[in-house]
Write a protein that holds these residues in place. Structure first.
Motif, PDB file in Angstrom:
ATOM      1  N   SER A  47     -18.744   3.619  -3.431  1.00 26.44           N
ATOM      2  CA  SER A  47     -19.675   3.684  -4.565  1.00 26.44           C
ATOM      3  C   SER A  47     -19.010   4.329  -5.780  1.00 26.44           C
ATOM      4  N   VAL A  48     -18.266   5.416  -5.554  1.00 21.14           N
ATOM      5  CA  VAL A  48     -17.590   6.102  -6.656  1.00 21.14           C
ATOM      6  C   VAL A  48     -16.595   5.168  -7.340  1.00 21.14           C
ATOM      7  N   HIS A  49     -15.830   4.406  -6.569  1.00 21.48           N
ATOM      8  CA  HIS A  49     -14.871   3.477  -7.170  1.00 21.48           C
ATOM      9  C   HIS A  49     -15.566   2.460  -8.066  1.00 21.48           C
ATOM     10  N   ARG A  50     -16.681   1.915  -7.622  1.00 26.11           N
ATOM     11  CA  ARG A  50     -17.407   0.920  -8.420  1.00 26.11           C
ATOM     12  C   ARG A  50     -18.028   1.560  -9.654  1.00 26.11           C
ATOM     13  N   TRP A  51     -18.590   2.752  -9.496  1.00 22.21           N
ATOM     14  CA  TRP A  51     -19.165   3.469 -10.632  1.00 22.21           C
ATOM     15  C   TRP A  51     -18.089   3.789 -11.665  1.00 22.21           C
ATOM     16  N   ALA A  52     -16.945   4.295 -11.220  1.00 19.62           N
ATOM     17  CA  ALA A  52     -15.869   4.664 -12.143  1.00 19.62           C
ATOM     18  C   ALA A  52     -15.331   3.451 -12.887  1.00 19.62           C
ATOM     19  N   ALA A  53     -15.192   2.330 -12.203  1.00 19.52           N
ATOM     20  CA  ALA A  53     -14.636   1.129 -12.834  1.00 19.52           C
ATOM     21  C   ALA A  53     -15.528   0.629 -13.961  1.00 19.52           C
ATOM     22  N   ALA A  54     -16.835   0.906 -13.895  1.00 18.22           N
ATOM     23  CA  ALA A  54     -17.757   0.392 -14.907  1.00 18.22           C
ATOM     24  C   ALA A  54     -17.437   0.915 -16.300  1.00 18.22           C
ATOM     25  N   PHE A  55     -16.922   2.140 -16.405  1.00 16.70           N
ATOM     26  CA  PHE A  55     -16.730   2.734 -17.728  1.00 16.70           C
ATOM     27  C   PHE A  55     -15.586   2.069 -18.499  1.00 16.70           C
ATOM     28  N   PRO A  56     -14.367   2.010 -17.971  1.00 17.02           N
ATOM     29  CA  PRO A  56     -13.318   1.312 -18.729  1.00 17.02           C
ATOM     30  C   PRO A  56     -13.518  -0.196 -18.774  1.00 17.02           C
ATOM     31  N   SER A  57     -14.093  -0.800 -17.752  1.00 21.91           N
ATOM     32  CA  SER A  57     -14.231  -2.265 -17.751  1.00 21.91           C
ATOM     33  C   SER A  57     -15.259  -2.734 -18.769  1.00 21.91           C
ATOM     34  N   ARG A  58     -16.301  -1.919 -18.991  1.00 24.23           N
ATOM     35  CA  ARG A  58     -17.372  -2.306 -19.908  1.00 24.23           C
ATOM     36  C   ARG A  58     -17.367  -1.499 -21.204  1.00 24.23           C
ATOM     37  N   GLY A  59     -16.446  -0.579 -21.333  1.00 27.52           N
ATOM     38  CA  GLY A  59     -16.371   0.239 -22.542  1.00 27.52           C
ATOM     39  C   GLY A  59     -17.617   1.075 -22.757  1.00 27.52           C
ATOM     40  N   ALA A  71     -27.000  -0.030 -10.202  1.00 26.75           N
ATOM     41  CA  ALA A  71     -26.687  -1.426 -10.511  1.00 26.75           C
ATOM     42  C   ALA A  71     -25.176  -1.652 -10.555  1.00 26.75           C
ATOM     43  N   ALA A  72     -24.429  -0.666 -11.075  1.00 26.26           N
ATOM     44  CA  ALA A  72     -22.973  -0.795 -11.131  1.00 26.26           C
ATOM     45  C   ALA A  72     -22.374  -0.824  -9.735  1.00 26.26           C
ATOM     46  N   VAL A  73     -22.955  -0.053  -8.825  1.00 26.10           N
ATOM     47  CA  VAL A  73     -22.469  -0.017  -7.445  1.00 26.10           C
ATOM     48  C   VAL A  73     -22.869  -1.274  -6.695  1.00 26.10           C
ATOM     49  N   GLY A  74     -24.091  -1.751  -6.951  1.00 21.40           N
ATOM     50  CA  GLY A  74     -24.580  -2.930  -6.242  1.00 21.40           C
ATOM     51  C   GLY A  74     -25.170  -2.556  -4.896  1.00 21.40           C
ATOM     52  N   PRO A  75     -25.632  -3.537  -4.153  1.00 19.77           N
ATOM     53  CA  PRO A  75     -26.237  -3.252  -2.850  1.00 19.77           C
ATOM     54  C   PRO A  75     -25.212  -2.716  -1.867  1.00 19.77           C
ATOM     55  N   LEU A  76     -25.635  -1.743  -1.073  1.00 14.71           N
ATOM     56  CA  LEU A  76     -24.754  -1.184  -0.051  1.00 14.71           C
ATOM     57  C   LEU A  76     -24.666  -2.146   1.127  1.00 14.71           C
ATOM     58  N   SER A 114      -6.434  10.529 -22.934  1.00 16.06           N
ATOM     59  CA  SER A 114      -7.209   9.338 -23.280  1.00 16.06           C
ATOM     60  C   SER A 114      -8.230   9.103 -22.178  1.00 16.06           C
ATOM     61  N   PRO A 115      -9.281   8.311 -22.457  1.00 19.01           N
ATOM     62  CA  PRO A 115     -10.227   7.979 -21.378  1.00 19.01           C
ATOM     63  C   PRO A 115      -9.552   7.291 -20.193  1.00 19.01           C
ATOM     64  N   LEU A 116      -8.600   6.408 -20.470  1.00 21.14           N
ATOM     65  CA  LEU A 116      -7.925   5.727 -19.370  1.00 21.14           C
ATOM     66  C   LEU A 116      -7.136   6.728 -18.516  1.00 21.14           C
ATOM     67  N   ALA A 117      -6.471   7.667 -19.168  1.00 22.72           N
ATOM     68  CA  ALA A 117      -5.731   8.698 -18.425  1.00 22.72           C
ATOM     69  C   ALA A 117      -6.690   9.520 -17.568  1.00 22.72           C
ATOM     70  N   PHE A 118      -7.861   9.835 -18.119  1.00 23.29           N
ATOM     71  CA  PHE A 118      -8.839  10.584 -17.342  1.00 23.29           C
ATOM     72  C   PHE A 118      -9.254   9.839 -16.086  1.00 23.29           C
ATOM     73  N   TRP A 119      -9.646   8.567 -16.229  1.00 26.27           N
ATOM     74  CA  TRP A 119     -10.177   7.843 -15.074  1.00 26.27           C
ATOM     75  C   TRP A 119      -9.105   7.584 -14.023  1.00 26.27           C
ATOM     76  N   ALA A 120      -7.886   7.309 -14.452  1.00 24.48           N
ATOM     77  CA  ALA A 120      -6.809   7.098 -13.481  1.00 24.48           C
ATOM     78  C   ALA A 120      -6.537   8.383 -12.706  1.00 24.48           C
ATOM     79  N   ARG A 121      -6.496   9.500 -13.402  1.00 25.35           N
ATOM     80  CA  ARG A 121      -6.232  10.786 -12.749  1.00 25.35           C
ATOM     81  C   ARG A 121      -7.372  11.181 -11.821  1.00 25.35           C
ATOM     82  N   ARG A 122      -8.598  11.103 -12.338  1.00 20.86           N
ATOM     83  CA  ARG A 122      -9.753  11.554 -11.541  1.00 20.86           C
ATOM     84  C   ARG A 122      -9.911  10.729 -10.269  1.00 20.86           C
TER      85      ARG A 122
END
Length: 252
Positions: A47-59, A71-76, A114-122
């Motif tokens: 779930s965390v991976h899907r949630w995190a991807a939403a920010f850089p992918s959708r700006g 909704a970003a995670v989708g059905p489990l 940068s935001p990208l550096a943050f998400w890659a690191r986190r």
């Protein structure tokens, strides 16, 4: 560490997590997260991976509310599909971070170049710590975290998460903690008061009530409360060991 190094760490640690999960039954308890079974761990990190991807992918410029996050995670998935679902989310996050432009604008919650550096690191560290949890569920120690990644993760934890306004690490009277890696250039000094901790990289010169000194990989998992201090064979605790109890109860 560079963005590409964090993405590589995310790839390696996420793959190792899947490998540990593949040889473990889903109901297996996770000793490092006592309320979880392996299935809970996979659902969380997937779930965390899907949630995190939403920010850089959708700006996205703001944090997601509960409904939008779901909704970003989708059905489990069902248990039968859980490991594949985790792998798909991990791969999608890697694709997102690799394809994102360096100047992508999106929400983040810790200081970063940068935001990208943050998400890659986190996400590299989120995944590395939970890979340790998956190894614990499997009952077989996995490979130690690379020293460079561990030093970077200690820095993110201490100067980012612990120093932030949401940190719960507090003390009615000032107390000081030094964390010193013995296998790399890393020394941090924390002053713990009723405010968020003040953290400096002090070079090991300031006195402290408690000093934790040892290899970066052990300090990394110890500070994430995955390794009891008294089981960290190469970590020395010098001074007021009562601070270890404060850390365990309040830090993470």
């Amino acid at each position: 560490m560079e963005i590409t190094e964090h993405i590589d760490a995310l790839r390696h640690e996420g793959t190792r997590l899947a490998e540990a999960a593949a040889r473990t039954e889903l109901p297996a308890p996770v000793p490092t997260c006592p309320e979880w079974q392996l299935a809970d761990l996979l659902r969380h990190i997937g779930s965390v991976h899907r949630w995190a991807a939403a920010f850089p992918s959708r700006g996205l410029r703001e944090p997601l509310g509960e409904a939008d996050a779901q909704a970003a995670v989708g059905p489990l998935p069902s248990d039968a599909a859980l490991l594949d679902w985790y792998r798909e989310g991990h791969a999608a996050l890697l694709d997102t971070l690799t394809a994102a432009p360096a100047d992508v604008e999106c929400w983040s919650f810790l200081p970063a170049p940068s935001p990208l550096a943050f998400w890659a690191r986190r996400q590299a560290h989120e995944t590395a710590i939970h890979r340790h949890d998956a190894d614990a569920a499997a009952g077989v120690p996995g490979p130690t975290v690379d020293t460079t990644l561990a030093l970077d993760g200690i820095d993110e934890l201490l100067r980012g998460l612990m120093a932030g306004s949401r940190s719960k690490l507090r003390s009615d009277r000032p107390r000081t903690l030094r964390v010193r890696a013995t296998d790399g250039a890393g020394s941090w000094h924390l002053t713990i008061t009723q405010e968020p901790p003040a953290v400096t990289t002090d070079g090991g010169s300031e006195p402290a009530d408690l000093t934790l000194a040892g290899p970066a990989d052990e300090l990394y998992v110890l500070l994430w409360n995955r390794l009891p201090a008294r089981q960290a064979g190469k970590v020395q605790a010098i001074g007021d060991e009562g601070l270890l109890d404060l850390w365990r109860d309040a830090a993470i």
